[in-house]
Design a protein around this motif. Structure first.
Motif, PDB file in Angstrom:
ATOM      1  N   LYS A  68       0.813  -1.226   0.000  1.00  0.00           N
ATOM      2  CA  LYS A  68       0.000   0.000   0.000  1.00  0.00           C
ATOM      3  C   LYS A  68       0.842   1.269   0.000  1.00  0.00           C
ATOM      4  CE  LYS A  68      -3.353   0.790   2.784  1.00  0.00           C
ATOM      5  NZ  LYS A  68      -4.677   1.197   2.343  1.00  0.00           N
ATOM      6  N   ARG A  70       2.083   2.372   2.651  1.00  0.00           N
ATOM      7  CA  ARG A  70       1.458   3.018   3.811  1.00  0.00           C
ATOM      8  C   ARG A  70       2.507   3.299   4.870  1.00  0.00           C
ATOM      9  NH1 ARG A  70      -4.176   1.956   6.202  1.00  0.00           N
ATOM     10  NH2 ARG A  70      -3.996   1.902   8.457  1.00  0.00           N
ATOM     11  N   SER A 155      -8.010  -0.706   4.225  1.00  0.00           N
ATOM     12  CA  SER A 155      -8.661  -0.613   2.928  1.00  0.00           C
ATOM     13  C   SER A 155      -7.636  -0.968   1.842  1.00  0.00           C
ATOM     14  CB  SER A 155      -9.218   0.792   2.729  1.00  0.00           C
ATOM     15  OG  SER A 155      -8.222   1.760   3.011  1.00  0.00           O
ATOM     16  N   ASN A 157      -6.389  -0.036  -0.938  1.00  0.00           N
ATOM     17  CA  ASN A 157      -6.001   0.994  -1.897  1.00  0.00           C
ATOM     18  C   ASN A 157      -4.565   1.405  -1.624  1.00  0.00           C
ATOM     19  OD1 ASN A 157      -7.685   2.089   0.533  1.00  0.00           O
ATOM     20  ND2 ASN A 157      -6.186   3.698   0.068  1.00  0.00           N
ATOM     21  N   SER A 163     -10.721   4.770  -0.964  1.00  0.00           N
ATOM     22  CA  SER A 163     -10.884   3.344  -0.666  1.00  0.00           C
ATOM     23  C   SER A 163     -11.627   2.657  -1.804  1.00  0.00           C
ATOM     24  CB  SER A 163     -11.671   3.166   0.633  1.00  0.00           C
ATOM     25  OG  SER A 163     -10.912   3.597   1.727  1.00  0.00           O
ATOM     26  N   HIS A 246      -6.278  12.470   2.665  1.00  0.00           N
ATOM     27  CA  HIS A 246      -6.626  11.062   2.697  1.00  0.00           C
ATOM     28  C   HIS A 246      -7.779  10.897   1.739  1.00  0.00           C
ATOM     29  CE1 HIS A 246      -5.525   7.918   5.777  1.00  0.00           C
ATOM     30  NE2 HIS A 246      -6.174   7.240   4.861  1.00  0.00           N
TER      31      HIS A 246
HETATM   32 MG    MG Z   1      -7.740   3.313   4.405  1.00  0.00          MG
END
Ligand code: MG
Ligand code: TXA
Length: 364
Positions: A68, A70, A155, A157, A163, A246
């Protein structure tokens, strides 16, 4: 170490299409086996598609963050199939959690509780709490039950993108980065679960969702909505994932707040101005909206439901943002639907984050 973007080995992403209500047991068994083996599986929940991994396997969790892109300081939600699983993940199940679970689980409610030592730091981003939910979607439920492990799932994405509410959205972001996508069709709720923190003296909604403030108050009258979202508290951010930017489409999104007719008139004027500059405009609108003075051909206008039907607006919102991005618009204009309590609060929250500060307040 390699850079973040290239740190995942390219993988062939398999897609298995299943019936949303009666998923093929062979597909479920395959998803469960991949999860148990430390792989990454995207699957539908009732809110959005999740990217699942074995919650107690640090290497598997690490792969989620790589796939991700992330940041590691953003903790994950652990998904379980029954309330008994809480015993090993938490040190203490608050009485409030049991009462809320009886009413809202399975469903789009995530509860933050004191974490036990068995939950890896990578899942909770080092916090002393863990976020847990029992999803209601038959496919999610079947996979987690078959795997019989807790499944961490953000999520599905790329970080900061909207998402995914359909399997094709997951493919757009994560093809070649994850092992399997279980395609169970579009999700029904369309925005992420309500995140409720039960560890403080007052139960606090950190992220609004389909289990609304009003619904939670029927069980816990003292619940409040945290308006600060991204603010810090002692020891770090309260819900680190609640960053201002976001859920964003690639095109810059501007959010218009105010009463319906004044807002649409102002959006129409601004859209006309953008078109005069030679740029392409996308508009996310309700069925009832009318944009005076701009030719319909010049606009990429996506209607996501009646302004009186918050469920439809939520279900279609992220698909609209992704569809507008794919059509190559330069800017997206969206309006608030916040004239009633309930799910519109969650829609407004996500639009504000997508707008990342580009908010126009229109007077009546
Ligand atoms: Mg998320
Ligand atoms: O509907 C959903 O919640 C979806 C589906 C897949 O279940 N999941 C989801 O996960 O939206 P994610 O990672 O995109 O968002 C999780 C949110 C983040 O805002 C994160 O900061 C917050 O939950 N969170 C996770 N653990 C937390 C904790 N221990 N304390 C406070 N917030 C936490």
């Amino acid at each position: 170490m390699c850079s973040r973007v290239h740190a995942t080995m390219p993988t062939v992403t398999e897609v298995l299409t299943v019936d949303a209500l009666l998923p093929d047991p062979a597909a479920i068994a395959r998803a469960a086996a991949i999860l148990r083996g430390g792989g990454l599986v995207a699957f539908p929940t009732e809110t959005v598609y999740g990217l699942g991994a074995h919650a107690l396997d640090r290497a598997a969790i690490h792969r989620i963050f790589l796939a991700k892109e992330r940041p590691a300081e953003d903790p994950l939600i652990v998904h379980v199939h029954d309330i008994g699983a809480l015993r090993s993940l938490t040190t203490d199940v608050p009485a409030t959690a049991s009462a809320l679970a009886a009413r809202f689980w399975p469903g789009p409610l995530t509860m933050v509780m004191p974490r036990s030592a068995s939950v890896p730091d990578e899942v909770t981003a080092g916090l002393d709490t863990v976020a847990i939910r029992i999803p209601a979607h038959p496919v999610a439920h079947a996979i987690i039950t078959a795997a019989s492990i807790p499944v961490a799932a953000p999520s599905a994405n790329l970080f900061s993108r909207p998402s995914p509410t359909r399997a094709e959205h997951v493919l757009q972001d994560l093809d070649g980065r994850i092992d399997l996508i279980v395609d169970g069709g579009p999700t029904t709720v369309g925005v992420e679960s309500t995140v409720l923190d039960l560890t403080g003296s007052i139960p606090t909604i950190l992220r609004p969702g389909a289990v609304t403030l009003e619904m939670l108050r029927t069980v816990l009258p003292q619940v409040r909505l945290d308006q600060r979202g991204a603010q810090e508290r002692e020891g770090g951010m309260r819900s680190p994932g609640l960053l201002a930017k976001h859920y964003s489409p690639r095109a810059a999104l501007t959010l218009y707040e105010g009463p319906g007719p004044s807002v649409t008139a102002r959006m129409a004027a601004d859209a006309a101005e953008v078109i005069r500059r030679g740029q392409r405009v996308g508009i996310v609108a309700a069925d009832e909206d009318f944009f005076p003075g701009v030719s319909a051909e010049a606009l990429h206008l996506l209607r996501i439901g009646s302004e009186r039907n918050a469920e439809a607006l939520a279900a279609n919102l992220y698909n609209a943002l992704r569809t507008l991005d794919a059509s190559g618009v330069d800017v997206i204009l969206a309006r608030t639907f916040l004239d009633q309590p309930g799910l519109t609060v969650a829609i407004h929250d996500r639009l504000r984050r997508a707008a990342a500060g580009r908010i126009v307040r229109v007077q009546p």
